[in-house]
Write a protein that holds these residues in place. Sequence first.
Motif, PDB file in Angstrom:
ATOM      1  N   ARG A  11       0.246  -1.293  -0.060  1.00  0.00           N
ATOM      2  CA  ARG A  11      -0.282  -0.158   0.250  1.00  0.00           C
ATOM      3  C   ARG A  11       0.653   1.644   0.111  1.00  0.00           C
ATOM      4  NH1 ARG A  11      -5.432  -0.589   2.149  1.00  0.00           N
ATOM      5  NH2 ARG A  11      -5.969  -3.138   2.106  1.00  0.00           N
ATOM      6  N   MET A  12       2.112   1.470   0.324  1.00  0.00           N
ATOM      7  CA  MET A  12       3.164   1.951   0.158  1.00  0.00           C
ATOM      8  C   MET A  12       3.432   2.653  -1.236  1.00  0.00           C
ATOM      9  SD  MET A  12       5.445   2.126   3.286  1.00  0.00           S
ATOM     10  CE  MET A  12       5.884   1.145   4.789  1.00  0.00           C
ATOM     11  N   PHE A  13       2.882   2.290  -2.703  1.00  0.00           N
ATOM     12  CA  PHE A  13       3.265   2.694  -4.075  1.00  0.00           C
ATOM     13  C   PHE A  13       2.375   2.271  -4.442  1.00  0.00           C
ATOM     14  CE2 PHE A  13       5.087  -1.772  -3.548  1.00  0.00           C
ATOM     15  CZ  PHE A  13       4.606  -2.263  -3.923  1.00  0.00           C
ATOM     16  N   ASN A  14       2.075   3.187  -6.183  1.00  0.00           N
ATOM     17  CA  ASN A  14       0.885   2.595  -6.859  1.00  0.00           C
ATOM     18  C   ASN A  14       1.988   1.701  -8.128  1.00  0.00           C
ATOM     19  OD1 ASN A  14      -0.902   4.339  -5.394  1.00  0.00           O
ATOM     20  ND2 ASN A  14       0.403   6.109  -6.757  1.00  0.00           N
ATOM     21  N   GLU A  15       1.477   0.859  -8.190  1.00  0.00           N
ATOM     22  CA  GLU A  15       1.404  -0.245  -9.677  1.00  0.00           C
ATOM     23  C   GLU A  15       3.152  -0.452  -9.234  1.00  0.00           C
ATOM     24  OE1 GLU A  15       1.345   0.844 -13.314  1.00  0.00           O
ATOM     25  OE2 GLU A  15      -0.823   2.390 -12.808  1.00  0.00           O
ATOM     26  N   THR A  16       4.145   0.844  -9.254  1.00  0.00           N
ATOM     27  CA  THR A  16       5.632  -0.757  -9.252  1.00  0.00           C
ATOM     28  C   THR A  16       6.246   0.480  -8.100  1.00  0.00           C
ATOM     29  OG1 THR A  16       5.245  -0.301 -11.457  1.00  0.00           O
ATOM     30  CG2 THR A  16       7.709  -0.290 -10.475  1.00  0.00           C
ATOM     31  N   ALA A  17       7.113  -0.365  -7.206  1.00  0.00           N
ATOM     32  CA  ALA A  17       7.672  -0.054  -6.168  1.00  0.00           C
ATOM     33  C   ALA A  17       9.127   0.634  -6.798  1.00  0.00           C
ATOM     34  CB  ALA A  17       7.953  -1.009  -5.446  1.00  0.00           C
ATOM     35  N   LYS A  18       9.642   2.200  -6.715  1.00  0.00           N
ATOM     36  CA  LYS A  18      10.428   2.601  -6.828  1.00  0.00           C
ATOM     37  C   LYS A  18      12.211   2.471  -6.401  1.00  0.00           C
ATOM     38  CE  LYS A  18       8.189   4.294 -10.525  1.00  0.00           C
ATOM     39  NZ  LYS A  18       8.397   3.252 -11.796  1.00  0.00           N
ATOM     40  N   LEU A  19      12.863   2.093  -6.613  1.00  0.00           N
ATOM     41  CA  LEU A  19      14.106   2.320  -4.988  1.00  0.00           C
ATOM     42  C   LEU A  19      14.652   3.142  -5.408  1.00  0.00           C
ATOM     43  CD1 LEU A  19      16.493   0.009  -4.516  1.00  0.00           C
ATOM     44  CD2 LEU A  19      17.551  -0.139  -6.165  1.00  0.00           C
ATOM     45  N   ASP A  20      14.376   4.344  -6.028  1.00  0.00           N
ATOM     46  CA  ASP A  20      14.786   5.875  -5.551  1.00  0.00           C
ATOM     47  C   ASP A  20      14.139   6.355  -4.698  1.00  0.00           C
ATOM     48  OD1 ASP A  20      16.907   5.999  -7.394  1.00  0.00           O
ATOM     49  OD2 ASP A  20      14.903   6.510  -9.141  1.00  0.00           O
ATOM     50  N   ASP A  21      12.906   5.903  -4.227  1.00  0.00           N
ATOM     51  CA  ASP A  21      11.387   6.289  -3.056  1.00  0.00           C
ATOM     52  C   ASP A  21      11.927   4.982  -1.653  1.00  0.00           C
ATOM     53  OD1 ASP A  21      10.716   8.438  -4.797  1.00  0.00           O
ATOM     54  OD2 ASP A  21       9.531   6.587  -5.203  1.00  0.00           O
ATOM     55  N   ILE A  22      13.396   4.620  -1.870  1.00  0.00           N
ATOM     56  CA  ILE A  22      13.337   3.842  -0.754  1.00  0.00           C
ATOM     57  C   ILE A  22      13.649   4.261   0.838  1.00  0.00           C
ATOM     58  CG2 ILE A  22      15.876   3.773  -0.973  1.00  0.00           C
ATOM     59  CD1 ILE A  22      13.166   0.225   0.572  1.00  0.00           C
ATOM     60  N   LYS A  23      14.105   5.452   0.862  1.00  0.00           N
ATOM     61  CA  LYS A  23      13.797   6.049   2.312  1.00  0.00           C
ATOM     62  C   LYS A  23      12.470   6.657   2.465  1.00  0.00           C
ATOM     63  CE  LYS A  23      17.976   7.869   1.843  1.00  0.00           C
ATOM     64  NZ  LYS A  23      20.049   9.301   1.583  1.00  0.00           N
ATOM     65  N   VAL A  24      12.403   6.752   1.282  1.00  0.00           N
ATOM     66  CA  VAL A  24      10.284   7.567   1.594  1.00  0.00           C
ATOM     67  C   VAL A  24       9.582   6.337   2.738  1.00  0.00           C
ATOM     68  CG1 VAL A  24       8.106   8.565   0.449  1.00  0.00           C
ATOM     69  CG2 VAL A  24      10.216   9.355   0.072  1.00  0.00           C
ATOM     70  N   TYR A  25       9.562   5.240   1.672  1.00  0.00           N
ATOM     71  CA  TYR A  25       9.436   3.701   2.666  1.00  0.00           C
ATOM     72  C   TYR A  25       9.568   3.396   3.508  1.00  0.00           C
ATOM     73  CZ  TYR A  25       8.405   3.040  -2.938  1.00  0.00           C
ATOM     74  OH  TYR A  25       7.989   3.012  -4.224  1.00  0.00           O
ATOM     75  N   CYS A  26      10.923   3.913   4.022  1.00  0.00           N
ATOM     76  CA  CYS A  26      11.269   3.597   5.723  1.00  0.00           C
ATOM     77  C   CYS A  26      10.674   4.286   6.989  1.00  0.00           C
ATOM     78  CB  CYS A  26      12.721   3.612   4.552  1.00  0.00           C
ATOM     79  SG  CYS A  26      14.389   2.003   4.519  1.00  0.00           S
ATOM     80  N   LYS A  27      11.222   5.684   6.082  1.00  0.00           N
ATOM     81  CA  LYS A  27      10.234   6.802   6.685  1.00  0.00           C
ATOM     82  C   LYS A  27       9.240   6.272   7.785  1.00  0.00           C
ATOM     83  CE  LYS A  27      13.918   9.372   8.635  1.00  0.00           C
ATOM     84  NZ  LYS A  27      14.328   9.319   9.894  1.00  0.00           N
ATOM     85  N   GLU A  28       8.361   6.048   5.928  1.00  0.00           N
ATOM     86  CA  GLU A  28       6.411   5.865   6.262  1.00  0.00           C
ATOM     87  C   GLU A  28       6.561   5.068   7.445  1.00  0.00           C
ATOM     88  OE1 GLU A  28       2.669   4.491   3.692  1.00  0.00           O
ATOM     89  OE2 GLU A  28       4.148   5.785   2.306  1.00  0.00           O
ATOM     90  N   ALA A  29       6.994   3.827   7.038  1.00  0.00           N
ATOM     91  CA  ALA A  29       6.864   1.872   7.765  1.00  0.00           C
ATOM     92  C   ALA A  29       7.616   3.100   9.264  1.00  0.00           C
ATOM     93  CB  ALA A  29       7.983   1.134   7.273  1.00  0.00           C
ATOM     94  N   GLU A  30       9.121   3.359   9.378  1.00  0.00           N
ATOM     95  CA  GLU A  30       8.632   4.253  10.739  1.00  0.00           C
ATOM     96  C   GLU A  30       7.457   5.183  11.374  1.00  0.00           C
ATOM     97  OE1 GLU A  30      12.154   7.447  12.529  1.00  0.00           O
ATOM     98  OE2 GLU A  30      12.601   6.029  11.009  1.00  0.00           O
TER      99      GLU A  30
END
Length: 82
Positions: A11-30
């Motif tokens: 649920r953190m991304f639309n269609e395809t997760a982007k490696l460039d956005d990993i810091k955003v995903y980590c902060k959201e999970a945190e």
Amino acid sequence: MNDEIIIDLGRMFNETAKLDDIKVYCKEAEKMAGKGNNIILTGRAPIWMYLSIAHHLHGFARSLSYDSPVTGIVPIFNHDPR
């Protein structure tokens, strides 16, 4: 008090997760995990995302597990002194 939090990585991304956005995903999970809770990661997401977020949450979570329909719950780490 329920200290178990399920984080659906799909649920953190639309269609395809982007490696460039990993810091955003980590902060959201945190933010979702909080501090000292038992976290379960689930959802349709690439393995690099699971591994990065699991590594990032070490130090925030009391315990971390992975859950899928195929494996069921698999403990990754548990720092619960109980």
